[in-house]
Scaffold this motif. Structure first.
Motif: not given
Length: 757
Positions: A537-538, A543-544, A639-640, A643-646
């Motif tokens: 997940d980390s 990556r995102q 992780v969705p 996730y980072v885009e949100r």
């Protein structure tokens, strides 16, 4: 009369002097004046000096002559065992030795600002000629180019040439040698003292370093001297012992040898090895200022009396340090606040600007002769569970006088010609960064009187770094930041008490990137209780972050349990029952890094983590599923995918809300948008200005005349960041609002009208 000689033994980061020498020189100069001590204060950077002794024509000729037979013998061995590549490389080095010796001066001229050797004129031949020397690293770089090589590739090729030569040296001449830290194999937690002593017979130390050291010590012979030897890393310990041994030979009882620095502070606090004091007289802990004040106040005598944060041997007994003294602690803090590192006498033309990667953030450490300094001693957070939170270099937070620091560093820049500052704080305090940026803004961009500084440093990714803050810092010369994310999951951040959240991390990264600031992140894997799910997940969140363009580079560190960490203290209190620290090994010398049951289980992840990261840092394989980087089965991330885009969307909403909300009347504002141009409009006027590469327009309220336009332009000049060397001097929100009017105020927000902390 007492001379003080500060020595940096080899090998540390090559592109710039390690800062301890600059700070100690400034401190001792002040102390000599205050105590009316007679003598000289000198600083010898023997790391840089050794580099030039090895990487020159005479140095390479010596090494090739001494190693040619062994190199060919090893090549035969490699070939018999199926390693044709290593055999080929060694044979090519031997056969092209004369060519390497011919080209080494040009290589050095390319990476150094050499005054004496023609470099640029030979660049075209060096990068293109079939007859210039080549090593494995150079060829890998050239084969990876999707274009023809040009003269612009020369710095990377020259840097890789040095790395290729270092590989040859380590294989056939001195296995301890590396370009960054000599004797890097001396592990922090496992080495016993006899291993370090055995390393004193190394070829590099005896063939190159010894004559260099004797030459540099010669001017001080005959007099009494205090030798302060800095040991920042385990890799410099053997060279420090060698230095101390040679000082003993040359000076006898006229020398007082003191060891200090990061390795001493972390690994040797409870050292029990009595024979260490056959090499040194003193172990000086932590910052050292209070220690040396106490030492000088006691006439530099080691007579059995306890001294502040100094350990020494007297009549066969080790005298432990006096750990607390309110008077000396206050004295030390006064020095921390006022001491400016003194780089005078350092020839920065001798420091190579190495460029081993095309990634702009990755190479910033080595590609530039930075003046290293700190805004504050210690860490203002000092609560991360994995950190040495019980040690002074973390917990003993004390800010410098930022105004004095800026003026002092600017003075050093004018003397040295180096206008780049690298702040090496555990984490730069945001308020200090803002003040430093304002001081820098006050230096005119035009005219020959002064130049602005360019700077970067370590930070904590936290909500303080808003878009306003990032814009001002960028305008004030900040070019890059590095900071720890460590574990890019909510549970992971909480487990190490990071004191921030992924929302705030993403928010800070967004603000920095929008302001044109490079961003680097430190990551950690291998915690004793880290699950594969948490690791993947980390990795996915990381990556995102790269896919979204929020990070320029990063680095994976393997978790190390230390004696002085919060985690270990909590374990001694009965917490973390699943953590199983192992007893120290018999004869273990350094005692900070601890082994624990199962610590090697995480080693299998390292290669895949690093390969993926290298791809992402170069814009490659950003869509590849993270679990597929491993040669064994790993869980899919929970992780969705967005996730980072949100979190970016959340940041943008909060940023825009801040720009469109009436601020607290006590808030302070400055203008960093340059000089607006007034354009006529029907029943009003328009302002036009360029900001961060874009052209913006703002229209006044209906009925505003030219007189109002002139007033607005004049007012923006009046609140320009260049006019304020302190945030308290800036205009309040109430004044700015009333002067501009709400319509213009909100059109200018985020486009040059910047709120201060």
């Amino acid at each position: 009369m007492l001379n003080t000689v500060i020595i940096q033994p080899p090998l540390v980061q090559l592109n710039t002097p390690y800062p301890s020498g600059a700070y100690l020189r400034a401190f001792f100069t002040a102390l000599y004046e205050e105590t009316k001590t007679e003598g000289a204060v000198e600083w010898l950077d023997l790391s840089n000096a050794l580099f030039h002794r090895i990487f020159c024509r005479a140095g390479l000729e010596f090494i090739f002559k001494k190693t040619a037979f062994l190199a060919l013998k090893k090549a035969d061995f490699f070939e018999r065992n199926g390693d044709d590549s290593s055999a080929f490389q060694l044979r090519r080095f031997v056969s092209s030795a004369e060519n390497w010796c011919r080209w080494i001066d040009t290589v050095i001229a390319i990476v150094c600002r050499s005054k004496n050797v023609s470099g640029r004129e030979f660049v075209h031949e060096f990068v293109r000629s079939a007859h210039s020397p080549r090593g494995n690293r150079m060829e890998q770089y050239l084969s990876g180019l999707n274009r023809d090589v040009t003269a612009d590739d020369s710095q990377i090729l020259a840097s890789l040439a040095l790395a290729d030569l270092a590989d040859y040296i380590s294989v056939v001449y001195d296995e301890s040698f590396s370009l960054i830290r000599y004797a890097e194999h001396l592990a922090v937690s496992t080495a016993d003292f006899s291993q370090a002593v055995a390393g004193l017979s190394s070829p590099v130390l005896n063939d190159f370093y010894k004559p260099l050291l004797q030459e540099k010590l010669r001017p001080f012979l005959g007099g009494r001297a205090l030798f302060c030897i800095s040991i920042p890393f385990p890799g410099t310990f053997e060279a420090a012992l060698f230095t101390a041994k040679e000082i003993r030979v040359q000076f006898g009882n006229k020398a007082i040898v003191s060891f200090g620095g990061g390795y001493v502070n972390t690994e040797l606090r409870t050292v029990k090895e009595a024979s260490l004091f056959d090499f040194c007289d003193i172990l000086s802990y932590d910052k050292g200022y209070g220690s040396y004040v106490d030492f000088f106040e006691n006439d530099c005598a080691l007579n059995g009396k306890q001294l502040y944060k100094i350990k020494y041997r007297f009549n066969g007994l080790v005298i432990e340090p006096l750990h607390h003294s309110e008077r000396l602690e206050m004295r030390e803090k006064s020095y921390i606040k006022k001491i400016i590192p003194d780089f005078s006498g350092i020839d920065f033309d001798l420091y190579p600007r190495l460029a081993d990667d095309t990634n702009p953030m990755h190479r910033i450490w080595n590609d530039g002769a930075w003046l290293k300094a700190y805004m504050a001693y210690g860490c203002y957070w000092h609560r991360c569970a994995f950190c040495d939170t019980s040690l002074d270099y973390v917990k003993g937070y004390c800010s410098t006088d930022i105004s004095a620091l800026y003026n002092g560093l600017h003075n050093q820049a004018e003397k040295t010609g180096v206008y780049g500052i690298h702040f090496v704080d555990e984490a730069c305090p945001p308020a200090g960064m803002q003040l430093f940026a304002l001081k820098n803004c006050a230096v005119p961009l035009t005219g020959a009187e002064k130049k602005r500084l360019t700077w970067w440093g370590n930070i904590r990714f936290e909500k303080t770094f808003s878009r306003d803050m990032a814009d001002l810092l960028s305008y004030g010369g900040l070019t890059a930041v590095s900071g720890g994310i460590e574990i890019a999951t909510g549970n992971g951040l909480n487990s190490v008490n990071k004191g921030t959240s992924l929302e705030h991390i993403v928010s800070a990264c967004c603000a920095f990137k929008e302001a044109g600031i490079l961003v680097h992140s430190y990551m950690i894997f291998g915690f004793w209780n880290q699950t594969e799910q948490d690791l993947i997940d980390s990795m996915e969140t990381l990556r995102q972050l790269f896919e979204a363009g929020l990070l320029d580079s990063a680095f994976w560190h393997k978790f190390s349990l230390t004696l002085h960490s919060t985690v270990y203290r909590e374990w001694t209190e009965g917490k973390h029952t699943d953590l199983k620290p192992l007893p120290l090994k018999e004869g273990q010398f350094a005692e900070n890094a601890l082994s624990f049951a199962g610590e090697n289980r995480s080693e299998k992840y390292a290669e895949s983590l690093n390969f993926a990261l290298d791809c992402w840092m170069h814009g490659e394989k950003l869509k590849k599923k993270v679990e597929t980087y491993f040669p064994f089965k790993m869980p899919s991330p929970s992780v969705p995918a967005d996730y980072v885009e949100r979190l970016i969307t959340l940041y943008e909403k909060k940023r825009d809300a801040a720009f469109s909300t009436v601020p607290d009347s006590r808030a302070k504002f400055v203008w960093i948008g340059g000089t607006p141009v007034v354009l006529p409009a029907k029943n009003s006027f328009r302002l036009c200005w360029s900001y961060m590469g874009e052209l913006f327009y703002a229209e006044s309220e209906p009925g505003a005349d030219c007189g109002k336009a002139d007033f607005v332009v004049s007012f923006l000049k009046k609140i320009a960041a260049e006019r304020f060397s302190d945030s308290s001097e800036a205009f309040s929100a109430a004044t700015v609002l009333s002067s501009l009017g709400k319509a213009l105020f909100f059109q200018l927000r985020g486009k040059g009208l910047c709120a201060l902390l």
